[in-house]
Design a protein around this motif. Structure first.
Motif, mmCIF file in Angstrom:
data_model
loop_
_atom_site.group_PDB
_atom_site.id
_atom_site.type_symbol
_atom_site.label_atom_id
_atom_site.label_comp_id
_atom_site.label_asym_id
_atom_site.label_seq_id
_atom_site.Cartn_x
_atom_site.Cartn_y
_atom_site.Cartn_z
ATOM 1 N N PRO A 293 0.837 -1.200 0.000
ATOM 2 C CA PRO A 293 0.000 0.000 0.000
ATOM 3 C C PRO A 293 0.875 1.255 0.000
ATOM 4 C CG PRO A 293 -0.823 -1.601 1.578
ATOM 5 C CD PRO A 293 0.505 -2.111 1.114
ATOM 6 N N LEU A 294 0.471 2.237 -0.811
ATOM 7 C CA LEU A 294 1.337 3.378 -1.100
ATOM 8 C C LEU A 294 1.235 4.487 -0.061
ATOM 9 C CD1 LEU A 294 3.261 4.710 -3.199
ATOM 10 C CD2 LEU A 294 1.203 5.695 -4.255
ATOM 11 N N THR A 295 2.372 4.874 0.490
ATOM 12 C CA THR A 295 2.444 6.105 1.288
ATOM 13 C C THR A 295 2.344 7.295 0.333
ATOM 14 O OG1 THR A 295 3.801 5.112 3.032
ATOM 15 C CG2 THR A 295 3.907 7.505 2.793
ATOM 16 N N THR A 296 1.545 8.290 0.693
ATOM 17 C CA THR A 296 1.305 9.403 -0.219
ATOM 18 C C THR A 296 0.876 10.632 0.568
ATOM 19 O OG1 THR A 296 0.053 10.041 -2.213
ATOM 20 C CG2 THR A 296 -1.106 8.737 -0.588
ATOM 21 N N VAL A 297 0.642 11.742 -0.123
ATOM 22 C CA VAL A 297 0.083 12.929 0.507
ATOM 23 C C VAL A 297 -1.264 13.222 -0.147
ATOM 24 C CG1 VAL A 297 2.136 14.081 1.402
ATOM 25 C CG2 VAL A 297 1.555 14.327 -1.002
ATOM 26 N N ARG A 298 -2.206 13.632 0.672
ATOM 27 C CA ARG A 298 -3.578 13.870 0.209
ATOM 28 C C ARG A 298 -3.779 15.347 -0.080
ATOM 29 N NH1 ARG A 298 -7.178 11.441 4.304
ATOM 30 N NH2 ARG A 298 -6.631 9.533 3.154
ATOM 31 N N GLN A 299 -4.227 15.651 -1.289
ATOM 32 C CA GLN A 299 -4.478 17.047 -1.651
ATOM 33 C C GLN A 299 -5.804 17.519 -1.046
ATOM 34 O OE1 GLN A 299 -2.955 18.821 -5.261
ATOM 35 N NE2 GLN A 299 -3.135 16.836 -6.239
ATOM 36 N N PRO A 300 -5.824 18.677 -0.407
ATOM 37 C CA PRO A 300 -7.049 19.178 0.249
ATOM 38 C C PRO A 300 -7.970 19.895 -0.740
ATOM 39 C CG PRO A 300 -5.248 20.695 0.677
ATOM 40 C CD PRO A 300 -4.669 19.560 -0.145
ATOM 41 N N ALA A 328 -3.578 28.960 5.001
ATOM 42 C CA ALA A 328 -2.693 27.897 4.519
ATOM 43 C C ALA A 328 -3.471 26.592 4.412
ATOM 44 C CB ALA A 328 -1.520 27.719 5.478
ATOM 45 N N PRO A 329 -3.313 25.857 3.305
ATOM 46 C CA PRO A 329 -4.038 24.586 3.156
ATOM 47 C C PRO A 329 -3.527 23.555 4.148
ATOM 48 C CG PRO A 329 -2.447 24.858 1.392
ATOM 49 C CD PRO A 329 -2.459 26.150 2.141
ATOM 50 N N PRO A 330 -4.386 22.626 4.570
ATOM 51 C CA PRO A 330 -3.944 21.590 5.511
ATOM 52 C C PRO A 330 -2.991 20.603 4.844
ATOM 53 C CG PRO A 330 -6.181 21.148 4.761
ATOM 54 C CD PRO A 330 -5.806 22.491 4.219
ATOM 55 N N VAL A 331 -2.134 20.007 5.653
ATOM 56 C CA VAL A 331 -1.185 19.000 5.167
ATOM 57 C C VAL A 331 -1.555 17.653 5.782
ATOM 58 C CG1 VAL A 331 1.206 18.242 5.138
ATOM 59 C CG2 VAL A 331 0.666 20.677 4.896
ATOM 60 N N GLU A 332 -1.808 16.666 4.921
ATOM 61 C CA GLU A 332 -2.163 15.337 5.414
ATOM 62 C C GLU A 332 -1.287 14.299 4.726
ATOM 63 O OE1 GLU A 332 -6.073 12.538 6.283
ATOM 64 O OE2 GLU A 332 -6.297 14.465 5.256
ATOM 65 N N LEU A 333 -0.366 13.741 5.503
ATOM 66 C CA LEU A 333 0.510 12.677 5.021
ATOM 67 C C LEU A 333 -0.140 11.342 5.363
ATOM 68 C CD1 LEU A 333 3.316 11.888 3.844
ATOM 69 C CD2 LEU A 333 4.166 11.926 6.195
ATOM 70 N N VAL A 334 -0.347 10.503 4.363
ATOM 71 C CA VAL A 334 -0.997 9.205 4.555
ATOM 72 C C VAL A 334 0.093 8.133 4.528
ATOM 73 C CG1 VAL A 334 -2.775 7.629 3.725
ATOM 74 C CG2 VAL A 334 -3.029 10.101 3.355
ATOM 75 N N ILE A 335 0.470 7.666 5.707
ATOM 76 C CA ILE A 335 1.593 6.720 5.818
ATOM 77 C C ILE A 335 1.082 5.298 5.726
ATOM 78 C CG2 ILE A 335 3.494 5.921 7.258
ATOM 79 C CD1 ILE A 335 3.584 8.706 8.511
ATOM 80 N N ARG A 336 1.620 4.574 4.745
ATOM 81 C CA ARG A 336 1.263 3.164 4.573
ATOM 82 C C ARG A 336 2.563 2.342 4.545
ATOM 83 N NH1 ARG A 336 -2.499 5.402 0.382
ATOM 84 N NH2 ARG A 336 -4.488 5.771 1.432
ATOM 85 N N SER A 337 2.583 1.279 3.758
ATOM 86 C CA SER A 337 3.692 0.317 3.863
ATOM 87 C C SER A 337 4.800 0.472 2.837
ATOM 88 C CB SER A 337 3.126 -1.109 3.763
ATOM 89 O OG SER A 337 2.143 -1.323 4.729
ATOM 90 N N SER A 338 4.766 1.504 2.010
ATOM 91 C CA SER A 338 5.804 1.642 0.976
ATOM 92 C C SER A 338 7.002 2.439 1.456
ATOM 93 C CB SER A 338 5.227 2.296 -0.281
ATOM 94 O OG SER A 338 4.861 3.647 -0.029
ATOM 95 N N THR A 339 6.988 2.865 2.728
ATOM 96 C CA THR A 339 8.137 3.609 3.273
ATOM 97 C C THR A 339 8.616 2.982 4.581
ATOM 98 O OG1 THR A 339 6.601 5.152 4.373
ATOM 99 C CG2 THR A 339 7.479 5.802 2.234
ATOM 100 N N GLY A 340 9.927 3.085 4.799
ATOM 101 C CA GLY A 340 10.538 2.582 6.011
ATOM 102 C C GLY A 340 11.961 3.097 6.112
#
Length: 346
Positions: A293-300, A328-340
């Motif tokens: 599952p991809l770690t990504t950032v969510r656009q607001p 300022a727009p919110p920042v939401e980092l969606v952490i999944r399993s593609s990063t370590g």
């Protein structure tokens, strides 16, 4: 009272006076409720809306336009693309415009057509729109067109002048910086970047956010690998990066490119995230279910569109006053399993 009233032997549409009679209020109060004016209590407002729903009443926007000199419509110029980001932005815009009581008129442009924006804007002006939102992500150069209504630019700098110009940003640079910071925080010495096409404003912003994150931590920026938003371009980049053992982290400017990248890395025997961590951009819901599952950032999108539209409508309805300040727009980092963390050094 039943839905509709029989007048002259035929069922007529309910009128504001019918709503007023059922709700036990004046016609002026009904008008205030539907114009979202102040000085109406919550109880009275709910009573009027309930009566309107029971009768099937809808305000006559054509009559309002004749009385106010406005059409209560907003035109949108957008790139005709099925890409997740632009399409999601348009969906958010359509919903926000409808909720604000305006009609939406959309004209799609084609990438690579320098006259497309000017032609679209001219067409919307001929339709009598009260304001225009430009959701055009590609730099086609300066646009020569005379605009006499307020204009909202979504995620791009102004490309022409208007009586009132407002802007809203999804903060691509800030989100890209957060994605890069996440990888650096896991212990990677540096982060490679798979960039989008630089004719796109968002691709430039994401490139700058990546550079800023590296500069702030005193890290060397590796050479940029260029993509075109497609999974195929991500796959090509992955084949290139897989042969470099020094690559331990990659920030891709789009989720599709990230998925193509991961496929090529795994195919070449590089494990994700054990050998190489990958972060995408957009948070396309599909990529929560790939492997890994991809770690990504969510656009607001919703937050940016609603704030921008609020400022545009303010400029339309209260032209003599300044619109609310942008936030300022919110920042939401969606952490999944593609990063370590990076692989251990031997």
């Amino acid at each position: 009272m039943n839905r509709g009233t029989v007048r002259g032997g035929a069922a007529a549409l309910p009128r504001s006076e019918d709503v007023a009679l059922l709700a036990g209020v004046s016609r002026k109060t009904v008008s205030r409720v539907f114009n979202d004016e102040p000085y109406v209590s919550a109880e009275v407002r709910q009573r009027v809306l309930g009566a309107a729903e029971k009768l099937g009443y809808r305000r006559n926007n054509a009559a309002r336009a004749l009385a106010s000199g406005r059409t209560r419509s907003i035109g949108v110029v957008t790139l005709g693309t099925a890409g997740y980001g632009p399409a999601s932005l348009l969906v958010s815009l359509e919903r926000a415009v409808r909720d604000a009581g305006y009609a939406l008129r959309v004209i799609n442009t084609l990438e690579g057509d320098p006259g497309g924006i000017a032609g679209a804007v001219t067409s919307l002006l001929e339709q009598g729109v009260d304001g225009i939102a430009i959701s055009e992500p590609v730099d086609e150069g300066e646009v020569s067109v005379n605009v006499d209504v307020p204009v909202l630019f979504l995620g791009a700098p102004p490309v022409f002048t208007a009586p009132k110009v407002v802007a809203a940003s999804v903060g691509s640079d800030i989100l890209a910086q957060a994605a890069t910071d996440h990888l650096l925080g896991l212990g990677h010495d540096t982060v490679h970047h798979l960039a989008g096409p630089q004719r796109w404003y968002a691709a430039r912003d994401r490139l700058q956010g990546w550079r800023t994150a590296l500069e702030q931590r005193g890290r060397v920026a590796p050479p940029v690998v260029q993509g075109d938003w497609s999974a195929a371009s991500g796959y090509a980049a992955g084949r290139e990066l897989a042969g470099d053992p020094s690559v331990t982290a990659v920030f891709a400017a789009g989720d599709d490119m990230a998925i193509g990248l991961i496929h090529a890395l795994v195919e070449a025997g590089r494990r994700v995230p054990d050998d190489i961590s990958v972060v995408g951009f957009d948070d396309n819901p599909v990529f929560a279910y790939v492997s890994p599952p991809l770690t990504t950032v969510r656009q607001p999108f919703d937050a940016a569109v609603r704030e921008g539209l609020s400022r545009l409508i303010h400029a339309i309805e209260k032209p003599g006053s300044e619109p609310p300040a942008a936030t300022a727009p919110p920042v939401e980092l969606v952490i999944r399993s593609s990063t370590g963390p990076p692989p251990a050094r031997h």
